[in-house]
Design a protein around this motif. Structure first.
Motif, PDB file in Angstrom:
ATOM      1  N   GLY A   1       0.745  -1.143  -0.129  1.00  0.00           N
ATOM      2  CA  GLY A   1      -0.049  -0.187  -0.182  1.00  0.00           C
ATOM      3  C   GLY A   1       0.864   1.279   0.099  1.00  0.00           C
ATOM      4  O   GLY A   1       2.058   1.395  -0.531  1.00  0.00           O
ATOM      5  N   TYR A   2       0.058   2.217   0.624  1.00  0.00           N
ATOM      6  CA  TYR A   2       1.084   3.581   0.498  1.00  0.00           C
ATOM      7  C   TYR A   2       0.596   4.396   1.592  1.00  0.00           C
ATOM      8  O   TYR A   2      -0.404   4.145   2.136  1.00  0.00           O
ATOM      9  CB  TYR A   2       1.117   4.316  -0.788  1.00  0.00           C
ATOM     10  CG  TYR A   2      -0.259   4.660  -1.135  1.00  0.00           C
ATOM     11  CD1 TYR A   2      -1.190   6.089  -0.917  1.00  0.00           C
ATOM     12  CD2 TYR A   2      -1.391   3.980  -1.869  1.00  0.00           C
ATOM     13  CE1 TYR A   2      -2.421   6.232  -1.170  1.00  0.00           C
ATOM     14  CE2 TYR A   2      -2.575   4.326  -2.228  1.00  0.00           C
ATOM     15  CZ  TYR A   2      -3.359   5.573  -1.963  1.00  0.00           C
ATOM     16  OH  TYR A   2      -4.442   5.634  -2.321  1.00  0.00           O
ATOM     17  N   VAL A   3       1.267   5.578   2.009  1.00  0.00           N
ATOM     18  CA  VAL A   3       1.054   6.513   3.204  1.00  0.00           C
ATOM     19  C   VAL A   3       1.014   7.804   2.469  1.00  0.00           C
ATOM     20  O   VAL A   3       2.112   7.998   1.754  1.00  0.00           O
ATOM     21  CB  VAL A   3       2.055   6.402   4.368  1.00  0.00           C
ATOM     22  CG1 VAL A   3       1.848   7.390   5.402  1.00  0.00           C
ATOM     23  CG2 VAL A   3       2.031   5.011   4.779  1.00  0.00           C
ATOM     24  N   LEU A   4       0.099   8.499   2.850  1.00  0.00           N
ATOM     25  CA  LEU A   4      -0.002  10.025   2.276  1.00  0.00           C
ATOM     26  C   LEU A   4       0.053  10.742   3.456  1.00  0.00           C
ATOM     27  O   LEU A   4      -0.389  10.458   4.532  1.00  0.00           O
ATOM     28  CB  LEU A   4      -1.132  10.414   1.688  1.00  0.00           C
ATOM     29  CG  LEU A   4      -1.369   9.875   0.247  1.00  0.00           C
ATOM     30  CD1 LEU A   4      -2.631  10.236  -0.268  1.00  0.00           C
ATOM     31  CD2 LEU A   4      -0.168  10.130  -0.798  1.00  0.00           C
ATOM     32  N   TRP A   5       1.285  11.563   3.871  1.00  0.00           N
ATOM     33  CA  TRP A   5       1.475  12.376   4.987  1.00  0.00           C
ATOM     34  C   TRP A   5       1.850  13.958   4.688  1.00  0.00           C
ATOM     35  O   TRP A   5       2.416  14.213   3.769  1.00  0.00           O
ATOM     36  CB  TRP A   5       2.365  11.774   5.860  1.00  0.00           C
ATOM     37  CG  TRP A   5       3.747  11.677   5.826  1.00  0.00           C
ATOM     38  CD1 TRP A   5       4.749  12.330   4.922  1.00  0.00           C
ATOM     39  CD2 TRP A   5       4.886  11.002   6.484  1.00  0.00           C
ATOM     40  NE1 TRP A   5       5.893  12.086   5.121  1.00  0.00           N
ATOM     41  CE2 TRP A   5       6.171  11.022   6.190  1.00  0.00           C
ATOM     42  CE3 TRP A   5       4.558  10.025   7.682  1.00  0.00           C
ATOM     43  CZ2 TRP A   5       6.995  10.411   6.848  1.00  0.00           C
ATOM     44  CZ3 TRP A   5       5.568   9.472   8.350  1.00  0.00           C
ATOM     45  CH2 TRP A   5       6.953   9.584   7.776  1.00  0.00           C
ATOM     46  N   LYS A   6       1.301  14.558   5.649  1.00  0.00           N
ATOM     47  CA  LYS A   6       1.758  16.190   5.843  1.00  0.00           C
ATOM     48  C   LYS A   6       1.896  16.555   6.868  1.00  0.00           C
ATOM     49  O   LYS A   6       1.635  15.971   8.052  1.00  0.00           O
ATOM     50  CB  LYS A   6       0.356  16.838   4.825  1.00  0.00           C
ATOM     51  CG  LYS A   6      -0.855  16.573   5.446  1.00  0.00           C
ATOM     52  CD  LYS A   6      -1.967  17.331   4.867  1.00  0.00           C
ATOM     53  CE  LYS A   6      -3.473  17.205   5.567  1.00  0.00           C
ATOM     54  NZ  LYS A   6      -4.301  17.766   4.542  1.00  0.00           N
ATOM     55  N   THR A   7       2.744  17.757   6.859  1.00  0.00           N
ATOM     56  CA  THR A   7       3.041  18.141   8.152  1.00  0.00           C
ATOM     57  C   THR A   7       1.730  19.059   8.587  1.00  0.00           C
ATOM     58  O   THR A   7       1.416  20.121   7.649  1.00  0.00           O
ATOM     59  CB  THR A   7       4.237  19.277   8.184  1.00  0.00           C
ATOM     60  OG1 THR A   7       5.161  18.308   7.685  1.00  0.00           O
ATOM     61  CG2 THR A   7       4.570  19.809   9.312  1.00  0.00           C
ATOM     62  N   VAL A   8       1.320  19.107   9.851  1.00  0.00           N
ATOM     63  CA  VAL A   8       0.161  19.639  10.387  1.00  0.00           C
ATOM     64  C   VAL A   8       0.747  21.003  11.185  1.00  0.00           C
ATOM     65  O   VAL A   8       0.107  21.904  11.162  1.00  0.00           O
ATOM     66  CB  VAL A   8      -0.704  18.797  11.078  1.00  0.00           C
ATOM     67  CG1 VAL A   8      -1.938  19.614  11.878  1.00  0.00           C
ATOM     68  CG2 VAL A   8      -1.254  17.750  10.565  1.00  0.00           C
ATOM     69  N   SER A   9       1.956  20.650  11.999  1.00  0.00           N
ATOM     70  CA  SER A   9       2.194  21.531  12.902  1.00  0.00           C
ATOM     71  C   SER A   9       3.777  21.434  12.859  1.00  0.00           C
ATOM     72  O   SER A   9       4.530  20.285  12.956  1.00  0.00           O
ATOM     73  CB  SER A   9       1.675  21.535  14.170  1.00  0.00           C
ATOM     74  OG  SER A   9       2.514  22.335  15.238  1.00  0.00           O
ATOM     75  N   LEU A  10       4.513  22.549  12.828  1.00  0.00           N
ATOM     76  CA  LEU A  10       6.210  22.640  13.022  1.00  0.00           C
ATOM     77  C   LEU A  10       6.317  23.585  13.956  1.00  0.00           C
ATOM     78  O   LEU A  10       6.243  24.734  13.840  1.00  0.00           O
ATOM     79  CB  LEU A  10       6.699  22.658  11.596  1.00  0.00           C
ATOM     80  CG  LEU A  10       8.160  22.695  11.488  1.00  0.00           C
ATOM     81  CD1 LEU A  10       8.720  21.311  11.930  1.00  0.00           C
ATOM     82  CD2 LEU A  10       8.839  22.965   9.993  1.00  0.00           C
ATOM     83  N   ASP A  11       6.888  23.103  15.121  1.00  0.00           N
ATOM     84  CA  ASP A  11       7.926  24.006  15.981  1.00  0.00           C
ATOM     85  C   ASP A  11       9.173  23.438  16.145  1.00  0.00           C
ATOM     86  O   ASP A  11       9.335  22.517  17.035  1.00  0.00           O
ATOM     87  CB  ASP A  11       6.873  23.811  17.161  1.00  0.00           C
ATOM     88  CG  ASP A  11       7.643  24.771  18.580  1.00  0.00           C
ATOM     89  OD1 ASP A  11       8.351  25.495  17.885  1.00  0.00           O
ATOM     90  OD2 ASP A  11       7.330  24.529  19.601  1.00  0.00           O
ATOM     91  N   HIS A  12       9.896  23.742  15.308  1.00  0.00           N
ATOM     92  CA  HIS A  12      11.254  23.339  14.688  1.00  0.00           C
ATOM     93  C   HIS A  12      11.816  23.115  16.130  1.00  0.00           C
ATOM     94  O   HIS A  12      12.059  23.925  16.823  1.00  0.00           O
ATOM     95  CB  HIS A  12      12.100  24.146  13.935  1.00  0.00           C
ATOM     96  CG  HIS A  12      13.267  23.421  13.344  1.00  0.00           C
ATOM     97  ND1 HIS A  12      13.263  22.692  12.392  1.00  0.00           N
ATOM     98  CD2 HIS A  12      14.340  23.650  13.635  1.00  0.00           C
ATOM     99  CE1 HIS A  12      14.553  22.244  12.360  1.00  0.00           C
ATOM    100  NE2 HIS A  12      15.243  22.758  13.124  1.00  0.00           N
ATOM    101  N   PRO A  13      12.462  21.722  16.316  1.00  0.00           N
ATOM    102  CA  PRO A  13      12.643  20.666  15.341  1.00  0.00           C
ATOM    103  C   PRO A  13      11.271  19.724  15.628  1.00  0.00           C
ATOM    104  O   PRO A  13      11.511  18.656  14.749  1.00  0.00           O
ATOM    105  CB  PRO A  13      13.820  19.965  15.773  1.00  0.00           C
ATOM    106  CG  PRO A  13      13.859  20.124  17.404  1.00  0.00           C
ATOM    107  CD  PRO A  13      13.353  21.362  17.516  1.00  0.00           C
ATOM    108  N   ASN A  14      10.417  19.963  16.415  1.00  0.00           N
ATOM    109  CA  ASN A  14       9.220  19.153  16.764  1.00  0.00           C
ATOM    110  C   ASN A  14       8.077  19.281  15.625  1.00  0.00           C
ATOM    111  O   ASN A  14       7.915  20.587  15.024  1.00  0.00           O
ATOM    112  CB  ASN A  14       8.611  19.467  18.065  1.00  0.00           C
ATOM    113  CG  ASN A  14       9.458  19.396  19.106  1.00  0.00           C
ATOM    114  OD1 ASN A  14      10.403  18.327  19.107  1.00  0.00           O
ATOM    115  ND2 ASN A  14       9.513  20.259  19.993  1.00  0.00           N
ATOM    116  N   ALA A  15       7.618  18.305  15.374  1.00  0.00           N
ATOM    117  CA  ALA A  15       6.478  18.313  14.353  1.00  0.00           C
ATOM    118  C   ALA A  15       5.375  17.293  14.668  1.00  0.00           C
ATOM    119  O   ALA A  15       5.373  16.252  15.368  1.00  0.00           O
ATOM    120  CB  ALA A  15       7.068  17.904  12.919  1.00  0.00           C
ATOM    121  N   ILE A  16       4.116  17.667  14.013  1.00  0.00           N
ATOM    122  CA  ILE A  16       2.892  16.751  14.161  1.00  0.00           C
ATOM    123  C   ILE A  16       2.858  16.457  12.450  1.00  0.00           C
ATOM    124  O   ILE A  16       2.518  17.458  11.871  1.00  0.00           O
ATOM    125  CB  ILE A  16       1.745  17.261  14.808  1.00  0.00           C
ATOM    126  CG1 ILE A  16       2.008  17.767  16.395  1.00  0.00           C
ATOM    127  CG2 ILE A  16       0.775  16.525  14.702  1.00  0.00           C
ATOM    128  CD1 ILE A  16       0.937  18.403  16.883  1.00  0.00           C
TER     129      ILE A  16
END
Length: 166
Positions: free
Chosen positions: A142-157
């Motif tokens: 299969g596959y995964v589509l992902w996107k950055t929802v929140s970036l508080d460099h270097p932390n991310a959701i």
């Protein structure tokens, strides 16, 4: 010669039936959750274990990130993302991701999905490959589509939409 014609005339329909059975039984599952990649604070879930020779190229980060049902860290935990990502480009912000998505709640608790691929973190949506799994997802694709929802460099959701064929 006649036996060769007979065996090929039987083998072709049998192969066609196998393909149809695989296609009919291979209903893709859609899993949706959020990955919290935390490198700072009192309880990080990602740790940089190797510094590259210059810039970020070669930096290696090991992860044990929490997966939640919603984008808030306080929403229900559904699993963990365990693996690593490596800065794999000299010029662009691109990562090589290898991780196991281990599900801990819901109908797939105890199963996992293996994800590998290139993460061009500058792109709004990235696609990675599902290359296997365990439990109910043994030998999955299969596959995964992902996107950055929140970036508080270097932390991310990151928001993950996983489309897996069990």
């Amino acid at each position: 010669m006649a036996s060769g014609k007979l065996s090929s005339s039987v083998a072709l329909p049998a192969f066609a039936l196998m393909v149809v059975a695989l296609l009919a039984g291979g209903q893709a599952e859609h899993l949706h959750f959020y990955m919290h990649d935390v490198l700072t604070g009192a309880t990080p879930t990602a740790v940089q274990v190797l510094n590259g020779p210059g810039g970020h190229f070669g930096d290696t980060i090991v992860i044990d990130d929490v997966l939640t049902a919603g984008s808030s860290r306080s929403s229900a935990a559904v699993g963990r993302a365990k693996g690593q990502y490596i800065w794999a480009s000299v010029g662009n912000p691109e990562l090589l991701v290898t991780m196991e998505v281990v599900l801990t709640s819901g109908p797939y608790a105890g199963s996992s999905v293996t994800v590998v691929g290139r993460d061009d973190i500058g792109a709004p949506v990235r696609e990675l490959s599902v290359v296997g799994g365990t439990g109910q997802f043994r030998m999955a694709t299969g596959y995964v589509l992902w996107k950055t929802v929140s970036l508080d460099h270097p932390n991310a959701i990151l928001e993950l939409d996983v489309y897996v064929n069990p």
